[in-house]
Design a protein around this motif. Sequence first.
Motif, PDB file in Angstrom:
ATOM      1  N   ALA A  21       0.830  -1.206   0.000  1.00 11.23           N
ATOM      2  CA  ALA A  21       0.000   0.000   0.000  1.00 11.23           C
ATOM      3  C   ALA A  21       0.862   1.254   0.000  1.00 11.23           C
ATOM      4  CB  ALA A  21      -0.935  -0.015   1.205  1.00 11.23           C
ATOM      5  N   ALA A  22       1.955   1.233   0.762  1.00 11.95           N
ATOM      6  CA  ALA A  22       2.856   2.391   0.800  1.00 11.95           C
ATOM      7  C   ALA A  22       3.474   2.635  -0.573  1.00 11.95           C
ATOM      8  CB  ALA A  22       3.953   2.147   1.836  1.00 11.95           C
ATOM      9  N   GLN A  23       3.898   1.567  -1.236  1.00 10.24           N
ATOM     10  CA  GLN A  23       4.496   1.714  -2.557  1.00 10.24           C
ATOM     11  C   GLN A  23       3.496   2.283  -3.556  1.00 10.24           C
ATOM     12  OE1 GLN A  23       5.594  -2.378  -2.931  1.00 10.24           O
ATOM     13  NE2 GLN A  23       7.659  -2.080  -2.111  1.00 10.24           N
ATOM     14  N   TYR A  24       2.277   1.776  -3.500  1.00  7.87           N
ATOM     15  CA  TYR A  24       1.263   2.216  -4.454  1.00  7.87           C
ATOM     16  C   TYR A  24       0.808   3.645  -4.193  1.00  7.87           C
ATOM     17  CZ  TYR A  24       0.486  -1.780  -7.457  1.00  7.87           C
ATOM     18  OH  TYR A  24       0.635  -2.730  -8.422  1.00  7.87           O
ATOM     19  N   ILE A  25       0.604   3.989  -2.920  1.00 17.16           N
ATOM     20  CA  ILE A  25       0.090   5.333  -2.654  1.00 17.16           C
ATOM     21  C   ILE A  25       1.155   6.384  -2.964  1.00 17.16           C
ATOM     22  CG2 ILE A  25       0.726   5.571  -0.193  1.00 17.16           C
ATOM     23  CD1 ILE A  25      -2.157   6.664   0.182  1.00 17.16           C
ATOM     24  N   ALA A  26       2.419   6.073  -2.681  1.00 16.76           N
ATOM     25  CA  ALA A  26       3.492   7.018  -3.004  1.00 16.76           C
ATOM     26  C   ALA A  26       3.568   7.242  -4.505  1.00 16.76           C
ATOM     27  CB  ALA A  26       4.828   6.484  -2.479  1.00 16.76           C
ATOM     28  N   SER A  27       3.572   6.163  -5.250  1.00 17.43           N
ATOM     29  CA  SER A  27       3.723   6.268  -6.696  1.00 17.43           C
ATOM     30  C   SER A  27       2.485   6.868  -7.353  1.00 17.43           C
ATOM     31  CB  SER A  27       4.014   4.882  -7.275  1.00 17.43           C
ATOM     32  OG  SER A  27       4.490   4.973  -8.591  1.00 17.43           O
ATOM     33  N   TYR A  28       1.303   6.535  -6.834  1.00 16.10           N
ATOM     34  CA  TYR A  28       0.049   7.026  -7.426  1.00 16.10           C
ATOM     35  C   TYR A  28      -0.104   8.526  -7.224  1.00 16.10           C
ATOM     36  CZ  TYR A  28      -4.931   7.357  -8.521  1.00 16.10           C
ATOM     37  OH  TYR A  28      -6.148   7.713  -9.067  1.00 16.10           O
ATOM     38  N   ILE A  29       0.077   8.988  -5.987  1.00 16.67           N
ATOM     39  CA  ILE A  29      -0.063  10.422  -5.722  1.00 16.67           C
ATOM     40  C   ILE A  29       0.992  11.208  -6.491  1.00 16.67           C
ATOM     41  CG2 ILE A  29      -0.009  12.209  -3.954  1.00 16.67           C
ATOM     42  CD1 ILE A  29      -2.445  10.444  -3.792  1.00 16.67           C
ATOM     43  N   ALA A  30       2.183  10.642  -6.620  1.00 16.92           N
ATOM     44  CA  ALA A  30       3.263  11.329  -7.331  1.00 16.92           C
ATOM     45  C   ALA A  30       3.015  11.398  -8.825  1.00 16.92           C
ATOM     46  CB  ALA A  30       4.592  10.623  -7.053  1.00 16.92           C
ATOM     47  N   ARG A  31       2.440  10.351  -9.395  1.00 15.54           N
ATOM     48  CA  ARG A  31       2.392  10.239 -10.856  1.00 15.54           C
ATOM     49  C   ARG A  31       1.036  10.536 -11.499  1.00 15.54           C
ATOM     50  NH1 ARG A  31       7.425  10.061 -13.309  1.00 15.54           N
ATOM     51  NH2 ARG A  31       8.812   8.581 -12.281  1.00 15.54           N
ATOM     52  N   ALA A  32      -0.047  10.452 -10.731  1.00 12.37           N
ATOM     53  CA  ALA A  32      -1.377  10.643 -11.331  1.00 12.37           C
ATOM     54  C   ALA A  32      -1.643  12.133 -11.525  1.00 12.37           C
ATOM     55  CB  ALA A  32      -2.444  10.013 -10.448  1.00 12.37           C
ATOM     56  N   LYS A  33      -1.453  12.586 -12.725  1.00 11.50           N
ATOM     57  CA  LYS A  33      -1.572  14.014 -13.049  1.00 11.50           C
ATOM     58  C   LYS A  33      -3.015  14.495 -12.952  1.00 11.50           C
ATOM     59  CE  LYS A  33       0.363  17.154 -16.551  1.00 11.50           C
ATOM     60  NZ  LYS A  33       1.067  17.188 -17.858  1.00 11.50           N
ATOM     61  N   TYR A  34      -3.954  13.571 -13.041  1.00 14.55           N
ATOM     62  CA  TYR A  34      -5.368  13.929 -13.073  1.00 14.55           C
ATOM     63  C   TYR A  34      -5.969  14.135 -11.682  1.00 14.55           C
ATOM     64  CZ  TYR A  34      -5.731   8.840 -12.352  1.00 14.55           C
ATOM     65  OH  TYR A  34      -5.591   7.544 -11.891  1.00 14.55           O
ATOM     66  N   LEU A  35      -5.190  13.952 -10.613  1.00 13.77           N
ATOM     67  CA  LEU A  35      -5.720  14.092  -9.263  1.00 13.77           C
ATOM     68  C   LEU A  35      -5.991  15.555  -8.931  1.00 13.77           C
ATOM     69  CD1 LEU A  35      -3.513  11.603  -7.223  1.00 13.77           C
ATOM     70  CD2 LEU A  35      -5.861  11.267  -8.028  1.00 13.77           C
ATOM     71  N   ASP A  36      -7.067  15.807  -8.213  1.00 13.27           N
ATOM     72  CA  ASP A  36      -7.352  17.145  -7.716  1.00 13.27           C
ATOM     73  C   ASP A  36      -6.404  17.483  -6.573  1.00 13.27           C
ATOM     74  OD1 ASP A  36      -9.398  17.355  -9.484  1.00 13.27           O
ATOM     75  OD2 ASP A  36     -11.003  16.979  -8.034  1.00 13.27           O
ATOM     76  N   ASP A  37      -6.167  18.781  -6.384  1.00 11.14           N
ATOM     77  CA  ASP A  37      -5.330  19.207  -5.259  1.00 11.14           C
ATOM     78  C   ASP A  37      -5.923  18.747  -3.932  1.00 11.14           C
ATOM     79  OD1 ASP A  37      -3.623  20.411  -7.029  1.00 11.14           O
ATOM     80  OD2 ASP A  37      -4.431  22.438  -6.751  1.00 11.14           O
ATOM     81  N   ASP A  38      -7.247  18.734  -3.847  1.00 17.16           N
ATOM     82  CA  ASP A  38      -7.906  18.305  -2.607  1.00 17.16           C
ATOM     83  C   ASP A  38      -7.577  16.856  -2.279  1.00 17.16           C
ATOM     84  OD1 ASP A  38      -9.006  20.780  -2.327  1.00 17.16           O
ATOM     85  OD2 ASP A  38     -10.973  20.231  -3.148  1.00 17.16           O
ATOM     86  N   ASP A  39      -7.568  15.987  -3.315  1.00 19.82           N
ATOM     87  CA  ASP A  39      -7.244  14.569  -3.089  1.00 19.82           C
ATOM     88  C   ASP A  39      -5.801  14.422  -2.609  1.00 19.82           C
ATOM     89  OD1 ASP A  39      -9.705  13.440  -3.731  1.00 19.82           O
ATOM     90  OD2 ASP A  39      -9.266  13.440  -5.873  1.00 19.82           O
ATOM     91  N   VAL A  40      -4.906  15.167  -3.232  1.00 22.42           N
ATOM     92  CA  VAL A  40      -3.492  15.080  -2.857  1.00 22.42           C
ATOM     93  C   VAL A  40      -3.294  15.558  -1.414  1.00 22.42           C
ATOM     94  CG1 VAL A  40      -1.170  15.913  -3.353  1.00 22.42           C
ATOM     95  CG2 VAL A  40      -2.717  15.343  -5.240  1.00 22.42           C
TER      96      VAL A  40
END
Length: 580
Positions: free
Chosen positions: A407-426
């Motif tokens: 989960a740590a690996q996925y959440i780090a990589s997802y938040i870092a790389r998913a350009k489509y995320l809203d600032d609120d989600d980040v």
Amino acid sequence: MPASKSMKIKSVRYNAIVSRPNLAEKNSLFEKPQAKSEDESSIRKQELIMMTRVIEDAIKQKKEGNKSPFYELIRQINDISNVNPNPKKLRLWCLAFSRIMHKFDATCSDLVYTLLNFNWTNHDNNLAIAYVMMLANLVAVYPSCTEAMLEMLVQNFLYKEDEVSKMEKIHGKVHYAIKTLLPSIPQEEKDLFHVLYREFPHKRESLGAYIVYVKNLLQLIEYTPSLQHKILTLIFERMIELDTEVQGQIDEIEDMEEGLNKLNIDLHTSQDGSTDFYKSKPEEPDFEIFNDTNADNSDSDIEDSAPIVIAVDIANGIQKLDCIIKLVLDYLDYSHKNGTREQRTKLTETIFTIFKESILYTIKSRYIQFIPFWYFSLDKLYASRFIKLLLDKLIDDEGKEITREAAAQYIASYIARAKYLDDDDVMQCMRALIGWAKNYVSAHKNLIHVRDESKHEKFYRIVQTVMYVFCFRWRDFRNTTSGNNIWNEEIKELKDIVESVFCPLKFCAENTVKMFTFIAKSIGFMTCKEYKCTKIKNDSVLSMGEYFPFDPFRLKTSQTYLEGLYQVWEEIPEKSDEEE
């Protein structure tokens, strides 16, 4: 290698790739045959009556002990089906068998086997209609042949090099047969899926075999929606097998330094656009390999050639994976755009389930996780739910350590790389992680002992996750409207965590620490004390390694789906001498 031998996937809409069975065209199964003359019709009727009597008499005599007429009938059927094909005769035999099917019993198994081996897919649609009607009658009175019948149908989805030019027509007839027969089969979907699972091509089979089978599986979902979850799960299982094997081979070849300079792998040498795979025969992989003409030494020992063999396997595996991922993405894209709300909900649940049960626990997969990465971009709620899922698994005190690590690996990589995320989600994610780490420091700072670092591994995982995300997202955590860097309040709390008595810079992964300390200093966030990184020793869990699932995606055919969604690494802006 010539472009004609390259296996490409058409970049078109899914409804062009996975269409409905093509049976309603001119001269189709549903078009009324042209009127025949009365004499011809009368002859056909008499011939049909005669065939029916022959079958009935053969079955009757076999029951009475005279097997000769029965096996002579089998010989005739085999002859007009396989030796000297006669579609018109075959159609009449199908109609005759349909009439007499109620006379079949357990003693007719040899005849049943013969009927299931009819050569029916290579002829006109009128024969296909008659044959499917015969199968429906056969299953009704002889249910024990259901599995053999489904196996015969599904085996027509297997790649046959000598049938490439007519493959689509064959598959259209088979889909028509399955769609027509399923309602009359007890436990039809369970039986069908068992056959689909068993007949899935082995990972060593050709690229063509994989593409043909997966395309037909996806097409089958259109008229058996209740099998969607099972079929997609099966396809993902096979993709995961390919993905992990390719990654393992890449790791192996990287250890063979002497052979690397002799390789020139290019999976897409052709630049002339897409090619329909039905017209493109996958005779050999589309890449160049080492040979004597470019060798430094023609007497190289066998160990020098080992990377070449592995490279061939890697290229084949990557081609298969690339093409299947593209097909699945096409299917998901089409289904999400054109499905009802209920259908989209079911599809989304399937993607989440596959991730939770399979992808999350696959160690160091390289590509397969990008399918949910893309899918969650389709709706803000999907992304928010995905982040919450990962946070729950990371912070959960009852969960297994291997689950928290993943989960740590996925959440780090997802938040870092998913350009489509809203600032609120980040920010919501960072707020949750930093808040947890802050509370942990407050609760345990007086209890920490120098040699007890392994007891705080969860803390280090969470801090490493935050530092990795910071390296990619630091621009989003500050306000520069006044000309100065004003950092978000939650982000400023990261300084206290990094400088706490737990010394996370000493125990987190070395590359992440180096990247964080460099960026933090360069942008004026904080100056970190230097430590010599020490790996936490705990044999019961994986080490604090640096695997980030959403590192750059390199598959050429399917990567178009990620355009505009993926955050690439951005270099730190250089400061002027005055700023320094």
